[in-house]
Design a protein around this motif. Sequence first.
Motif, mmCIF file in Angstrom:
data_model
loop_
_atom_site.group_PDB
_atom_site.id
_atom_site.type_symbol
_atom_site.label_atom_id
_atom_site.label_comp_id
_atom_site.label_asym_id
_atom_site.label_seq_id
_atom_site.Cartn_x
_atom_site.Cartn_y
_atom_site.Cartn_z
ATOM 1 N N GLN A 162 32.427 38.839 28.084
ATOM 2 C CA GLN A 162 32.223 40.224 27.670
ATOM 3 C C GLN A 162 31.543 40.945 28.826
ATOM 4 N N THR A 163 32.280 41.797 29.489
ATOM 5 C CA THR A 163 31.754 42.468 30.671
ATOM 6 C C THR A 163 31.045 43.756 30.280
ATOM 7 N N PRO A 164 30.105 44.233 31.117
ATOM 8 C CA PRO A 164 29.365 45.452 30.786
ATOM 9 C C PRO A 164 30.266 46.677 30.757
ATOM 10 N N GLN A 194 37.753 44.985 35.836
ATOM 11 C CA GLN A 194 38.379 44.359 37.003
ATOM 12 C C GLN A 194 37.392 43.638 37.911
ATOM 13 N N PHE A 195 36.355 44.334 38.371
ATOM 14 C CA PHE A 195 35.426 43.726 39.324
ATOM 15 C C PHE A 195 34.738 42.502 38.722
ATOM 16 N N PHE A 196 34.398 42.598 37.447
ATOM 17 C CA PHE A 196 33.679 41.494 36.811
ATOM 18 C C PHE A 196 34.604 40.311 36.524
ATOM 19 N N TYR A 396 30.383 44.620 45.005
ATOM 20 C CA TYR A 396 31.670 43.973 44.729
ATOM 21 C C TYR A 396 32.045 43.012 45.855
ATOM 22 N N LEU A 397 31.894 43.439 47.085
ATOM 23 C CA LEU A 397 32.305 42.617 48.220
ATOM 24 C C LEU A 397 31.445 41.371 48.372
ATOM 25 N N ASP A 398 30.246 41.406 47.851
ATOM 26 C CA ASP A 398 29.406 40.211 47.894
ATOM 27 C C ASP A 398 30.064 39.033 47.178
#
Length: 442
Positions: A162-164, A194-196, A396-398
Amino acid sequence: MTERTLIKDLAASSDGPVSVSGWVETVRDQKKVQFVVLRDESGAVQLVSPRSFDDEGAAIATAVSETISSLSQGTFLTATGELKHDERVKLGGVEVKLDGLDVAALAIPETPIADDSGIDKRMDWRFVDLRVPKNALIFKIQTTFLHALRTYWVEHDFVEVQTPKLMASASESKAELFRVEYFEGSAFLSQSPQFFKQMAQSAGFGKIFEVGPAFRADPSFTSRHATEFTSIDAEVSWIESHEDVMKLHEELMVAGFQAVADKHGAAIKELFDIDLVVPTVPFPRIPLAEAKEIVASRGYEVPRADDDMDPEGERQIAAYVKETYGHEFVFLTDYASSIRPFYHMRHEGDASLTNSYDLIFNGTEISTGAQREHRIDVLEEQARSKGLEPEELSGYLDFFRYGVPSHGGFGMGLARVLMLMLHLPNLRETTFLFRGPTRLEP
């Protein structure tokens, strides 16, 4: 007190005392006998109460007869009486001869909507609109469909996340963000997980899924757009190309459609007059450039100059696939990098194309999927090519600076799938409570 019986179970029950609860659909208050059609979440049954008469032939008022005479459509009540099987009764071959009625909540007599009410009026009174069996069936179908997807995911060792929904920055386009106050600053409602989803790949989860809300500040008033919708998302590691994502996607759709056909196929035929077709695999796959040529050969030129397919083009290619392959689904593949997000992997040897697809169902796009770019140096360069500064995407890039496997996935709109499955004209019909540019209630 007799235990409540669902109306759908009455046919298999023995004659005798019974208790049913639901809402009043119709009342026929006749001279010699009174009838009530009572409906619950499972079906409808006829309640019957013969009138009593005195020696002079005058009707004797009883508590039951007076209650029936006062009933309005929509009143919720519990009825007790004797269950009788009678094949002459058109409604299920059973009826209940009333002993008593207990009114839980009397509805006001004026019905706010009618059979011919427009969709906006119906949305104003959605809780009444959903009492209609055809409309209620949609959400039983939704439940079965989602359960089948979850069953597939769990059986294939996916992890549910469950993403924020509150985010510090955009996950897609800044133009489609809802900004909200957040303590001393601002936050944004999530357009996509997407990012999560990709972070979970860096975390080593391997295969994940989510079914949750997403928000788009898109002032569209079309039949297939909403500002809040339920998104079905999946992401998997260790893929070789977007073909692996398409294989997962089509297997999920088959599982969902098969479950719906098995459980609700007869009801869909009765209420929607549709023979639900379970798709076969593999789904047809057509590169976008080839699809445009096919559409052009059918006499329609896609007018967009941005390398995308427009709605009429989607309808045309779907018609071609139906005629040629007898299939309601088609993957359009190999979209131009100019119209895809920076994180879509580009073709090896041809950076103008991406390892991505749109899934078209019955003439409308329901999903976008792709292989993601997982190499940090390539990802940073692709971000710059889109006018983005890597510093703006540092969080995100991390995810990629500490290692991430090759991966890909898709996002799919639930209401669109159901709309097209049931051949409905508008996703408002398949959304429990619709939200659009001009609707925040009920």
